[in-house]
Write a protein that holds these residues in place. Structure first.
Motif, PDB file in Angstrom:
ATOM      1  N   PHE A 287     -32.464  36.293   2.881  1.00 23.16           N
ATOM      2  CA  PHE A 287     -31.625  37.076   3.092  1.00 23.16           C
ATOM      3  C   PHE A 287     -31.632  37.780   4.757  1.00 23.16           C
ATOM      4  O   PHE A 287     -32.999  37.678   5.370  1.00 23.16           O
ATOM      5  N   ALA A 288     -30.688  38.323   5.048  1.00 24.28           N
ATOM      6  CA  ALA A 288     -30.632  38.887   6.489  1.00 24.28           C
ATOM      7  C   ALA A 288     -31.459  40.267   6.373  1.00 24.28           C
ATOM      8  O   ALA A 288     -31.949  40.833   7.352  1.00 24.28           O
ATOM      9  N   GLU A 289     -31.554  40.906   5.274  1.00 20.39           N
ATOM     10  CA  GLU A 289     -32.045  42.255   5.110  1.00 20.39           C
ATOM     11  C   GLU A 289     -33.261  42.342   4.235  1.00 20.39           C
ATOM     12  O   GLU A 289     -33.303  41.821   3.170  1.00 20.39           O
ATOM     13  N   ARG A 290     -34.260  42.962   4.763  1.00 18.00           N
ATOM     14  CA  ARG A 290     -35.652  42.897   4.199  1.00 18.00           C
ATOM     15  C   ARG A 290     -35.353  43.691   2.646  1.00 18.00           C
ATOM     16  O   ARG A 290     -35.716  43.555   1.703  1.00 18.00           O
TER      17      ARG A 290
ATOM     18  N   ALA B  30     -39.405  34.835   8.105  1.00 15.25           N
ATOM     19  CA  ALA B  30     -39.355  33.821   8.781  1.00 15.25           C
ATOM     20  C   ALA B  30     -38.781  34.386  10.304  1.00 15.25           C
ATOM     21  O   ALA B  30     -37.676  35.084  10.335  1.00 15.25           O
ATOM     22  N   PRO B  31     -39.472  33.940  11.180  1.00 18.55           N
ATOM     23  CA  PRO B  31     -39.346  34.701  12.740  1.00 18.55           C
ATOM     24  C   PRO B  31     -38.042  33.872  13.114  1.00 18.55           C
ATOM     25  O   PRO B  31     -37.440  32.842  12.610  1.00 18.55           O
ATOM     26  N   PRO B  32     -37.255  34.693  14.204  1.00 18.01           N
ATOM     27  CA  PRO B  32     -35.987  33.965  14.809  1.00 18.01           C
ATOM     28  C   PRO B  32     -36.535  32.599  15.287  1.00 18.01           C
ATOM     29  O   PRO B  32     -37.433  32.305  15.846  1.00 18.01           O
ATOM     30  N   THR B  33     -35.336  31.935  15.434  1.00 18.07           N
ATOM     31  CA  THR B  33     -35.211  30.463  15.905  1.00 18.07           C
ATOM     32  C   THR B  33     -34.039  30.441  16.857  1.00 18.07           C
ATOM     33  O   THR B  33     -33.554  31.500  17.191  1.00 18.07           O
ATOM     34  N   SER B  34     -33.992  29.171  17.552  1.00 18.18           N
ATOM     35  CA  SER B  34     -33.153  28.869  18.529  1.00 18.18           C
ATOM     36  C   SER B  34     -31.577  28.989  18.099  1.00 18.18           C
ATOM     37  O   SER B  34     -30.893  29.349  18.486  1.00 18.18           O
ATOM     38  N   SER B  35     -31.710  28.573  16.643  1.00 16.59           N
ATOM     39  CA  SER B  35     -30.166  28.802  16.140  1.00 16.59           C
ATOM     40  C   SER B  35     -30.082  30.034  15.223  1.00 16.59           C
ATOM     41  O   SER B  35     -29.090  30.473  14.946  1.00 16.59           O
ATOM     42  N   GLN B  36     -31.156  30.653  14.971  1.00 17.37           N
ATOM     43  CA  GLN B  36     -31.087  32.022  14.225  1.00 17.37           C
ATOM     44  C   GLN B  36     -31.923  33.078  15.024  1.00 17.37           C
ATOM     45  O   GLN B  36     -33.075  33.207  15.010  1.00 17.37           O
ATOM     46  N   ARG B  37     -31.110  34.044  15.494  1.00 11.55           N
ATOM     47  CA  ARG B  37     -31.548  35.041  16.512  1.00 11.55           C
ATOM     48  C   ARG B  37     -32.337  36.240  16.010  1.00 11.55           C
ATOM     49  O   ARG B  37     -33.090  36.786  16.379  1.00 11.55           O
ATOM     50  N   GLU B  38     -31.971  36.472  14.714  1.00  7.89           N
ATOM     51  CA  GLU B  38     -32.534  37.393  13.831  1.00  7.89           C
ATOM     52  C   GLU B  38     -33.705  36.876  12.819  1.00  7.89           C
ATOM     53  O   GLU B  38     -33.516  35.774  12.264  1.00  7.89           O
ATOM     54  N   PRO B  39     -34.752  37.614  12.378  1.00  5.09           N
ATOM     55  CA  PRO B  39     -35.405  37.225  11.501  1.00  5.09           C
ATOM     56  C   PRO B  39     -34.717  37.215   9.996  1.00  5.09           C
ATOM     57  O   PRO B  39     -33.882  37.775   9.768  1.00  5.09           O
ATOM     58  N   ARG B  40     -35.427  36.316   8.985  1.00  5.04           N
ATOM     59  CA  ARG B  40     -34.938  36.073   7.775  1.00  5.04           C
ATOM     60  C   ARG B  40     -36.180  36.474   6.981  1.00  5.04           C
ATOM     61  O   ARG B  40     -37.215  36.398   7.215  1.00  5.04           O
ATOM     62  N   PHE B  41     -35.572  37.014   5.842  1.00  2.65           N
ATOM     63  CA  PHE B  41     -36.751  37.554   4.723  1.00  2.65           C
ATOM     64  C   PHE B  41     -36.600  36.541   3.552  1.00  2.65           C
ATOM     65  O   PHE B  41     -35.370  36.646   2.777  1.00  2.65           O
ATOM     66  N   GLU B  42     -37.651  35.987   3.156  1.00  2.04           N
ATOM     67  CA  GLU B  42     -37.903  34.946   2.020  1.00  2.04           C
ATOM     68  C   GLU B  42     -38.360  35.628   0.830  1.00  2.04           C
ATOM     69  O   GLU B  42     -39.469  36.214   0.715  1.00  2.04           O
TER      70      GLU B  42
END
Length: 326
Positions: free
Chosen positions: A52-55, A78-90
């Motif tokens: 999810f985009a939000e914790r 999950a830290p930001p990547t080149s394709s995903q600028r914001e962290p994700r929460f798994e």
């Protein structure tokens, strides 16, 4: 208020809902998993991996799983990547995943994964339907400003799940449609009144008030543009027609580019769409931070050019193909 702020307003309000009924909590948990997670092979046969985009949404799923299924899931970032600028929460659940999907009826009695939504939710009570829509929106939903081509949207993992969500909307007396964009299925609501009703049914009453206020401002602007159309001044009419044409092309550009539109170009495009009769100089003053009219015009030109190139690559009508009069 930007698109992301409207979405955040609605989600924050939905996260504050504490459903007392176990079947409603189960319906929300099932939708959060169905629209935000994958079922993968795990060390004990099956694992649930949701992102999810939000914790806060990830924490919501963990809380629901503990309440409904008595299992404890974990959250990783999950830290930001080149394709995903914001962290994700798994949300990760290995041990207990089999029991969860069975209890939430995300698999058939034969053990096959449900491709749409669990049948008991589709035919369940209205509170369960509202809970399922709440879970789907929290997982993959967005709410845009009134006046854009799509107001409320949920990204779906497959066509069957999208069609199931459309059916659940119908249970709430709301008309929704599916659309496919570059291989991604989405459920969309365009009618302003229907969006307001659905926000209320999910429990986002403050967001619904904000949405209705913005619709009222937009309607007032439309009426102003209609009055301008009656003026005898030819220059005023030409300016209004040019602004409407530019706004229509920008709307088409945003549709073509979807989530790939660069943020700084999207900001200029949204200003053009929301303030159809404003001059470039006025749009520059409305920007935050303010821009010159040349900067606004340059960004809009780059947005249209980028969209036209993408349309040519996809073999779809470009921004010149819009019906300006609609």
């Amino acid at each position: 208020m930007s698109q992301s702020a409207l979405t955040a307003l609605a989600k924050d309000e939905l996260l504050g809902i504490d459903a007392a009924a176990a079947d409603v909590r189960a319906a929300e948990a099932a939708a959060l998993i169905r629209f935000g997670a994958e079922l993968r092979p795990g060390p004990v046969g099956l694992a649930i991996v949701a992102d999810f985009a939000e914790r806060e949404v990830a924490q919501r799923l963990v809380s629901l799983l503990l309440s409904v299924c008595d299992v404890q899931a974990s959250i990783t970032t999950a830290p930001p990547t080149s394709s995903q600028r914001e962290p994700r929460f798994e949300v990760l659940l290995g041990s207990g995943a089999v029991d969860v999907v069975r209890k939430l009826k995300l698999v058939t009695p034969a053990g096959n994964a449900v491709v749409g939504m669990p049948r008991h939710i589709i035919s369940g009570n209205v509170a369960e339907v509202e809970g399922a829509w709440r879970g789907a929106f929290l997982a993959r939903g967005s709410l845009t400003e009134p006046g854009r081509s799509t107001g409320l949207e949920v990204t779906s993992p497959c066509q069957e799940a999208a069609l199931a969500l459309v059916g659940l909307a119908r249970r709430l007396s709301v008309s929704a449609k599916t659309k496919e964009t570059r291989g991604v299925e989405r459920v969309c609501l365009r009618d302003g009144e229907a969006i307001g009703v659905l926000l209320s049914r999910m429990g986002a009453h403050r967001a619904r008030l904000e949405w209705d206020e913005k619709r009222a401002v937009l309607d007032a602007g439309v009426k102003t543009s209609q009055r301008l159309a009656t003026f005898d001044d030819a220059n005023t009419r030409r300016s209004a027609q040019a602004a409407a044409a530019a706004a229509a092309r920008v709307e088409r550009a945003m549709d073509i580019l979807g989530d790939d539109v660069p943020e700084h170009l999207a900001e200029a495009g949204i200003l053009r769409v929301e303030h159809r009769l404003a001059s470039l100089e006025e749009l520059g003053r409305l920007a935050d931070p303010q821009m010159t009219k040349d900067a606004v015009a340059g960004r809009i030109r780059r947005l249209l050019s980028l969209a036209d190139r993408r349309a040519a690559e996809l073999g779809v009508p470009d921004t010149h193909a819009v019906d300006v009069e609609k």
